[in-house]
Enzyme design. Structure first.
Site, PDB file in Angstrom:
ATOM      1  N   TYR A 111      -1.986  11.301   2.434  1.00 30.90           N
ATOM      2  CA  TYR A 111      -2.886  11.483   1.288  1.00 30.90           C
ATOM      3  C   TYR A 111      -3.008  12.954   0.902  1.00 30.90           C
ATOM      4  O   TYR A 111      -3.155  13.272  -0.286  1.00 30.90           O
ATOM      5  CB  TYR A 111      -4.273  10.929   1.621  1.00 30.90           C
ATOM      6  CG  TYR A 111      -4.321   9.427   1.731  1.00 30.90           C
ATOM      7  CD1 TYR A 111      -4.507   8.630   0.611  1.00 30.90           C
ATOM      8  CD2 TYR A 111      -4.185   8.794   2.966  1.00 30.90           C
ATOM      9  CE1 TYR A 111      -4.557   7.248   0.713  1.00 30.90           C
ATOM     10  CE2 TYR A 111      -4.232   7.408   3.078  1.00 30.90           C
ATOM     11  CZ  TYR A 111      -4.417   6.639   1.948  1.00 30.90           C
ATOM     12  OH  TYR A 111      -4.454   5.274   2.045  1.00 30.90           O
TER      13      TYR A 111
ATOM     14  N   ASP B  28       0.843  -1.187   0.000  1.00 30.55           N
ATOM     15  CA  ASP B  28       0.000   0.000   0.000  1.00 30.55           C
ATOM     16  C   ASP B  28       0.892   1.255   0.000  1.00 30.55           C
ATOM     17  O   ASP B  28       1.744   1.395  -0.878  1.00 30.55           O
ATOM     18  CB  ASP B  28      -0.963  -0.048   1.197  1.00 30.55           C
ATOM     19  CG  ASP B  28      -2.017   1.036   1.170  1.00 30.55           C
ATOM     20  OD1 ASP B  28      -2.926   0.949   0.324  1.00 30.55           O
ATOM     21  OD2 ASP B  28      -1.926   1.964   1.986  1.00 30.55           O
TER      22      ASP B  28
ATOM     23  N   HIS C  87      -6.914  -6.722  -0.737  1.00 32.09           N
ATOM     24  CA  HIS C  87      -5.889  -5.678  -0.775  1.00 32.09           C
ATOM     25  C   HIS C  87      -4.794  -5.954   0.248  1.00 32.09           C
ATOM     26  O   HIS C  87      -3.619  -5.688   0.004  1.00 32.09           O
ATOM     27  CB  HIS C  87      -6.546  -4.324  -0.499  1.00 32.09           C
ATOM     28  CG  HIS C  87      -5.588  -3.177  -0.401  1.00 32.09           C
ATOM     29  ND1 HIS C  87      -4.998  -2.596  -1.498  1.00 32.09           N
ATOM     30  CD2 HIS C  87      -5.105  -2.505   0.681  1.00 32.09           C
ATOM     31  CE1 HIS C  87      -4.196  -1.617  -1.108  1.00 32.09           C
ATOM     32  NE2 HIS C  87      -4.240  -1.545   0.204  1.00 32.09           N
TER      33      HIS C  87
END
Length: 391
Positions: A315, A203, A369
């Site tokens: 982010y 990730d 994921h």
């Protein structure tokens, strides 16, 4: 004398004419640049407006989840979250490795990590993603300590590592400097005097590992990334595949201030629990479902006041400091869980085109994921095979 004066006058006239022509050409050049500059500014403005619009739309869509939470849990439970004072036992379990801290020379930051294996062995540095910590790579700690000095790091802002206030501290350049500093401190020099590691990332950890190996190929012997993508590849792919835009809606929601922190905290961090252990997006392997205690290893750190903000600031810098993808000069293994609801597997060919050395793509169709926890045995087997092959 008269002839010489005439000759000088002619030369002066020619020089003035040449200078005049150069000035006119320069003026014309600057004039022609004006529309280009205006178009660049306009495109940046449109990009900013599109990003803000997508952020507000995503925020509004996620807010629609709140009434459902109130209906299912009741208003008292929906708007309450609990601060965890004591870490769950498995988060401090010494059987996974030794818990240590190091201080980076450049930033003076203290980073927490768990290490297993021999100090004299080659460094295998493992980087986790959101919303996790070192514990996400516990299976790799246990497996690869046989041959490597395995280090599972708490990234800055996570777990036991220092968390600075301000999103400027979570730009990619700062994160890369952390990785550089860790390798310098913990890595072992080879016979040629180089400090090279095996770099593993999932990730966000995978995106950082990709960027680091791309910029410092002399410090990475082999790169292993799991369900991760470079931010510029993500943007390129979204432009052609709108479905990925929906999968990445949370990225846009995270651009907003305060609202993401509130939404993630509601229902005692219900969104985080659903992300990690939900039926759709969480771990799919029944044998590896997170226990209540294992789930608490991730919630524990985020339950502290203000602890969600540093993780979200990763982010919030995606659109502020875009990094350009370049040629990858390091042998690379890409492990991809086929049931990833956040990243489409269609991005893999976009990733492969930057590889200039061996790039091996291995898909695990039944994995989510969170592939390193979902199918750890298969992941470890693929990593061993990749590491043992000569390039």
């Amino acid at each position: 004398m008269g002839a010489e004066c005439s000759r000088c006058d002619v030369q002066d006239s020619v020089s003035i004419s040449v200078l005049g022509a150069k000035e006119m050409a320069l003026s014309l050049y600057h004039l022609l640049l004006v529309p280009t500059r205006l178009l660049l500014k306009l495109s940046k403005l449109l990009e900013w407006l599109a990003m803000r619009s997508a952020s507000y739309l995503a925020g509004a869509a996620y807010c629609l989840w709140v009434p459902w939470l109130v209906l299912t849990q009741g208003p008292c439970r929906a708007f309450r979250w609990r601060v965890r004072e004591t870490p769950p036992p498995c988060l401090t379990d010494a059987s996974y490795g030794e818990h240590r801290y190091l201080q980076l020379k450049s930033s003076r930051l203290h980073l927490h990590y768990v290490t297993a294996g021999q100090k004299e062995a080659q460094l295998m540095l493992c980087l986790h993603g959101f919303p996790q910590n070192w514990f996400a790579l516990r299976y790799q700690l246990q497996e690869f300590k046989k041959q490597f000095q395995v280090v599972a790091l708490d990234m800055r802002g996570y777990g036991g590592s220092d968390a600075l206030r301000g999103k400027q501290h979570y730009q990619m350049e700062a994160l890369l400097e952390d990785v550089h500093g860790v390798i310098q401190v913990l890595g072992i020099k080879d016979q040629k005097g180089f400090t090279k590691c095996i770099l593993v990332g999932h990730d966000w950890g995978g995106a950082i590992a990709w960027e680091f190996a791309m910029n410092h190929p002399d410090m990475v012997e082999k790169l292993i990334i799991m369900n991760a993508i470079h931010s510029s590849i993500l943007k390129e792919y979204i432009a052609c595949h709108p479905c990925q835009l929906l999968r990445s809606s949370y990225v846009f929601m995270f651009q907003l201030q305060r609202l993401p922190e509130l939404l993630l905290s509601l229902g005692d961090f219900q969104l985080l629990k659903d992300t990690l252990a939900g039926r759709k997006g969480g771990i799919q392997n029944p044998e590896r479902f997170l226990t209540a205690q294992e789930l608490e290893t991730y919630i524990f750190g985020f339950s502290k006041s203000g602890a969600l903000t540093p993780a979200l600031d990763y982010y919030r810098n995606i659109f502020r400091s875009p990094m350009q993808c370049k040629d990858m000069l390091v042998p690379m293994l890409v492990i991809w869980g086929g049931k990833d609801v956040y990243l489409e597997a269609g991005m893999i060919p976009f990733l492969e085109k930057y590889a200039r050395k061996r790039c091996l793509v291995e898909r695990i169709p039944e994995a989510s994921h969170f592939v390193s926890e979902d199918q750890p045995d298969k992941v470890n087997q693929l990593i061993w095979s990749f590491l043992q092959d000569s390039d």
